[in-house]
Design an enzyme around this catalytic site. Structure first.
Site, short mmCIF file in Angstrom:
data_model
loop_
_atom_site.label_atom_id
_atom_site.label_comp_id
_atom_site.label_asym_id
_atom_site.label_seq_id
_atom_site.Cartn_x
_atom_site.Cartn_y
_atom_site.Cartn_z
N CYS A 151 6.33 2.74 5.87
CA CYS A 151 7.27 1.60 5.84
C CYS A 151 8.04 1.54 4.53
O CYS A 151 9.28 1.37 4.53
CB CYS A 151 6.53 0.29 6.11
SG CYS A 151 5.04 0.05 5.11
N TYR A 152 7.37 1.69 3.40
CA TYR A 152 8.08 1.72 2.12
C TYR A 152 9.07 2.89 2.06
O TYR A 152 10.22 2.72 1.64
CB TYR A 152 7.10 1.82 0.96
CG TYR A 152 6.44 0.53 0.53
CD1 TYR A 152 7.20 -0.60 0.21
CD2 TYR A 152 5.06 0.43 0.40
CE1 TYR A 152 6.59 -1.78 -0.22
CE2 TYR A 152 4.44 -0.74 -0.02
CZ TYR A 152 5.21 -1.83 -0.34
OH TYR A 152 4.61 -3.01 -0.77
#
Length: 348
Positions: A151-152
């Protein structure tokens, strides 16, 4: 209709994947599997998934999973590789964990405590590749093994990629500070994620270049730039259930102008369904992408310091995990890339 089995269905990522699959016109939910929650009704684990409330969670048996067209693995890091090795080649396997994201074994071994399992097709369709050689989606059409990005890395890569693709950013001084909601840490009970600990405050973690998403961000941006990119990455925990706001800066090349910077971002994403460069003066907010597969991006050139500042907001569970998985499944099966994916958020 193609059937999709979900292993790790009791977690946040698995639940989000099931939510999206329920609204997909060409995919149907097959087996829903879990480990410690096996035997429980899905409705007891995910009360919001009412159409599946009476489905019973099963153990993730490879023979059961192999009877499906697609298997989505929403498992802890290190758990996907042994299970995937037991699935036949013709089954499309999409891993939401980290096991197959990194191409460099040394990078894997520096950040993870299991042997490197190899690298699969990387599931970031919008990723612009070096020297205009295509996009990440080119490797996903017809693929049977796909690694869903972290996600990052999704937020930070999409925030900065246009600048590296256009040759406007220097590769050796990239700084990222990103805030994430608590669902990014998974559904397991952890004292530091209790409401009383999180509400009303923010805190950093994984400080000093030790967060496991660092090599993935560097891998992505290096693929775009055609040269090694180094990143200083600091994640922070925000008092919200879901969402990521990534603030990313990099030194601009001496000749770069503000107009060139903006034009590079706008042209890079002009044809992308899920990535939007906001109008000048508007900055991304996590609230505006809640529950959607959208990425909101804004960029500016700090003339005084000669640094480009790019900010991206995503929902870590949708575009950051389950939405990316569905995008990859669509491409692998030859379906329209955006089929079944929400393009609007939920407000307030």
């Amino acid at each position: 209709m193609r059937s999709v089995a979900v292993a790790g269905a009791s977690g946040y990522a698995g639940g989000e994947l099931l939510r999206l699959l329920l609204g997909h016109p060409e995919l149907e939910v097959g087996a829903v599997c879990a480990a410690s929650q096996a035997g429980s009704l899905l409705g007891a684990v995910h009360p919001h998934l009412m159409p599946l409330a009476e489905r019973r969670l099963e153990a993730a048996d490879p023979a059961l999973l192999a009877r499906h067209d697609v298997v989505a693995l929403a498992l802890p890091h290190g758990a996907s590789a042994p299970l995937a090795a037991q699935l036949p080649d013709h089954v499309v396997v999409v891993d939401c964990g980290a096991d197959f994201r990194l191409e460099d074994p040394a990078a894997w071994e520096a950040f993870y405590d299991t042997p490197h399992a190899g690298a699969w097709a990387y599931g970031l369709p919008e990723l612009p590749l070096e020297a205009g050689s295509g996009r990440g989606r080119d490797a996903l059409a017809g693929a049977t093994r796909v690694a869903v990005p972290g996600c990052y890395p999704t937020a930070t890569t999409l925030a900065l990629a246009p600048g590296f693709a256009a040759g406007l950013l220097e590769p050796d001084d990239v700084v990222v500070v990103a805030a994430s909601g608590t669902s990014g840490a998974g559904k397991g009970l952890k004292p530091h994620l209790l409401g009383a600990e999180v509400m009303g405050g923010m805190s950093p973690y994984g400080v000093g270049g030790v967060h496991r998403h660092t090599p993935e961000i560097e891998q992505n941006l290096s693929r775009v730039a055609g040269a090694a990119v180094t990143v200083s990455f600091t994640p922070t925990l925000a008092p919200m259930p879901r969402g990521i706001l990534a603030t990313c800066t990099a030194r601009a090349v001496p000749s770069a102008t503000a107009d060139e910077v903006r034009a590079a971002w706008e042209s890079c994403y002009a044809a992308e369904e899920f990535v939007h460069v906001l109008a000048p003066g508007r900055w991304p907010r996590t609230a505006d992408v809640l529950g959607s597969n959208q990425v909101q991006v804004q960029v500016a050139l700090d003339e005084r310091t000669r640094r480009v500042v790019a900010v991206a907001a995503i929902d870590n569970l949708t575009k950051g995990t389950a939405g990316a998985a569905v995008q990859a499944i669509n491409l692998a099966l030859g379906l329209p890339e955006g089929l079944g994916l929400p393009t609007v958020g939920v407000a307030p």
